[in-house]
Design a protein around this motif. Structure first.
Motif, short mmCIF file in Angstrom:
data_model
loop_
_atom_site.label_atom_id
_atom_site.label_comp_id
_atom_site.label_asym_id
_atom_site.label_seq_id
_atom_site.Cartn_x
_atom_site.Cartn_y
_atom_site.Cartn_z
N PHE A 46 0.88 -1.42 0.07
CA PHE A 46 0.13 -0.09 -0.18
C PHE A 46 0.70 1.20 0.01
CE2 PHE A 46 -1.78 3.50 2.52
CZ PHE A 46 -3.06 3.72 1.61
N GLY A 47 2.02 1.38 0.88
CA GLY A 47 2.71 2.54 0.88
C GLY A 47 3.42 2.96 -0.34
N ILE A 48 3.90 1.70 -0.96
CA ILE A 48 4.66 1.93 -2.19
C ILE A 48 3.89 2.39 -3.34
CG2 ILE A 48 5.94 0.82 -4.10
CD1 ILE A 48 7.33 -0.88 -1.71
N PHE A 49 2.55 1.60 -3.46
CA PHE A 49 1.71 2.30 -4.44
C PHE A 49 1.25 3.38 -4.47
CE2 PHE A 49 2.20 -2.10 -6.22
CZ PHE A 49 1.92 -1.95 -7.58
N TYR A 50 0.86 3.79 -3.13
CA TYR A 50 0.18 5.00 -2.70
C TYR A 50 1.18 6.21 -2.94
CZ TYR A 50 -2.31 8.74 -0.39
OH TYR A 50 -2.96 10.06 -0.18
N SER A 51 2.65 5.93 -2.50
CA SER A 51 3.43 6.87 -3.00
C SER A 51 3.61 7.05 -4.44
CB SER A 51 4.76 6.71 -2.18
OG SER A 51 5.35 5.48 -2.62
N ILE A 52 4.02 6.11 -5.05
CA ILE A 52 4.15 6.15 -6.68
C ILE A 52 2.97 7.04 -7.36
CG2 ILE A 52 4.25 4.82 -8.95
CD1 ILE A 52 5.68 2.74 -7.29
N LEU A 53 1.49 6.60 -7.03
CA LEU A 53 0.43 7.22 -7.63
C LEU A 53 0.46 8.90 -7.25
CD1 LEU A 53 -2.31 4.57 -7.10
CD2 LEU A 53 -1.24 5.22 -9.26
N GLN A 54 0.99 8.91 -6.05
CA GLN A 54 0.65 10.39 -5.66
C GLN A 54 2.18 11.19 -6.32
OE1 GLN A 54 -2.24 10.99 -4.35
NE2 GLN A 54 -1.12 12.57 -3.45
N LYS A 55 3.10 10.72 -6.40
CA LYS A 55 4.33 11.30 -7.08
C LYS A 55 4.17 11.48 -8.76
CE LYS A 55 8.75 12.66 -7.38
NZ LYS A 55 9.11 14.13 -6.96
N PHE A 56 3.89 10.62 -9.27
CA PHE A 56 3.81 10.70 -10.79
C PHE A 56 2.27 11.01 -11.11
CE2 PHE A 56 7.47 7.86 -9.75
CZ PHE A 56 8.37 8.71 -10.32
N GLU A 57 1.41 11.02 -10.56
CA GLU A 57 0.03 11.38 -10.74
C GLU A 57 -0.48 10.63 -12.15
OE1 GLU A 57 0.20 15.49 -11.15
OE2 GLU A 57 0.28 15.79 -9.08
N PHE A 58 -0.25 9.25 -11.95
CA PHE A 58 -0.69 8.25 -13.35
C PHE A 58 -2.13 8.45 -13.68
CE2 PHE A 58 3.03 5.50 -12.16
CZ PHE A 58 3.71 5.99 -13.21
N VAL A 59 -2.99 8.27 -12.48
CA VAL A 59 -4.34 8.33 -12.61
C VAL A 59 -5.02 9.99 -12.33
CG1 VAL A 59 -6.68 7.21 -11.94
CG2 VAL A 59 -4.65 5.81 -11.90
N THR A 60 -4.78 10.25 -11.48
CA THR A 60 -5.50 11.58 -11.07
C THR A 60 -4.67 12.25 -9.90
OG1 THR A 60 -7.34 12.84 -10.08
CG2 THR A 60 -7.11 10.42 -9.26
N LYS A 61 -4.99 13.51 -9.36
CA LYS A 61 -4.33 14.20 -8.25
C LYS A 61 -5.11 13.88 -7.03
CE LYS A 61 -2.32 17.81 -11.07
NZ LYS A 61 -2.34 19.25 -11.21
N SER A 62 -6.28 13.17 -7.14
CA SER A 62 -7.18 13.04 -5.98
C SER A 62 -6.43 12.01 -5.04
CB SER A 62 -8.33 12.73 -6.21
OG SER A 62 -9.30 12.17 -5.19
N LEU A 63 -6.65 12.44 -3.61
CA LEU A 63 -6.09 11.63 -2.69
C LEU A 63 -6.70 10.31 -2.41
CD1 LEU A 63 -4.95 14.30 0.23
CD2 LEU A 63 -3.37 13.04 -1.42
N ALA A 64 -7.87 10.50 -2.46
CA ALA A 64 -8.89 9.50 -2.14
C ALA A 64 -9.24 8.55 -3.22
CB ALA A 64 -10.27 10.14 -1.89
N VAL A 65 -8.91 8.83 -4.52
CA VAL A 65 -8.94 7.80 -5.75
C VAL A 65 -7.47 7.12 -5.66
CG1 VAL A 65 -8.86 7.61 -8.17
CG2 VAL A 65 -10.40 9.14 -7.25
N ILE B 10 -7.72 4.50 -2.87
CA ILE B 10 -8.69 3.36 -3.29
C ILE B 10 -7.90 2.28 -4.18
CG2 ILE B 10 -10.83 2.66 -4.45
CD1 ILE B 10 -12.12 5.33 -3.20
N ILE B 11 -7.21 3.05 -5.12
CA ILE B 11 -6.44 2.12 -6.15
C ILE B 11 -5.32 1.52 -5.24
CG2 ILE B 11 -5.03 2.32 -8.13
CD1 ILE B 11 -6.62 4.47 -9.08
N ALA B 12 -4.53 2.05 -4.42
CA ALA B 12 -3.56 1.52 -3.57
C ALA B 12 -4.04 0.52 -2.90
CB ALA B 12 -2.79 2.60 -2.94
N ILE B 13 -5.22 0.46 -2.14
CA ILE B 13 -5.89 -0.55 -1.23
C ILE B 13 -6.12 -1.52 -2.02
CG2 ILE B 13 -7.85 -0.82 0.09
CD1 ILE B 13 -7.62 1.83 1.09
N SER B 14 -6.65 -1.27 -3.36
CA SER B 14 -7.15 -2.46 -4.18
C SER B 14 -5.99 -3.27 -4.40
CB SER B 14 -7.90 -2.12 -5.30
OG SER B 14 -9.01 -1.29 -5.19
#
Length: 88
Positions: free
Chosen positions: A23-42, A45-49
């Motif tokens: 979770f920590g690795i995927f969430y930080s990657i998603l936040q840093k590079f903004e692959f999907v969106t800038k939204s924290l919640a989205v 949810i992706i990182a939890i999945s």
């Protein structure tokens, strides 16, 4: 009598440690590079999945639990090298 350092007790939490690491690795990657969106919640949810999918695989959990101590040793070694470098 069970102690805190009992290996059987720690093995009970192996999936939780693997979940938190993935979770920590995927969430930080998603936040840093903004692959999907800038939204924290989205991104959360992706990182939890992804983390839930990762812990369903027993082999992946075993690999992650094998790697975690080596990562800790590598990080500590790197920090100690940086401290020695700063002292010189």
């Amino acid at each position: 009598m069970a102690t805190i350092l009992d290996a059987g007790l720690v093995q009970f939490f192996d999936p939780i440690f693997a979940f938190l690491l993935v979770f920590g690795i995927f969430y930080s990657i998603l936040q840093k590079f903004e692959f999907v969106t800038k939204s924290l919640a989205v991104n959360a949810i992706i990182a939890i999945s992804v983390a839930f999918l990762a812990i369903t695989s027993g082999t992946l959990v075993q690999v992650i639990n094998f790697m975690i101590p080596w990562f800790v040793v590598a990080i500590l070694f790197t920090l100690l090298l940086l401290l020695i470098y700063q002292m010189l």
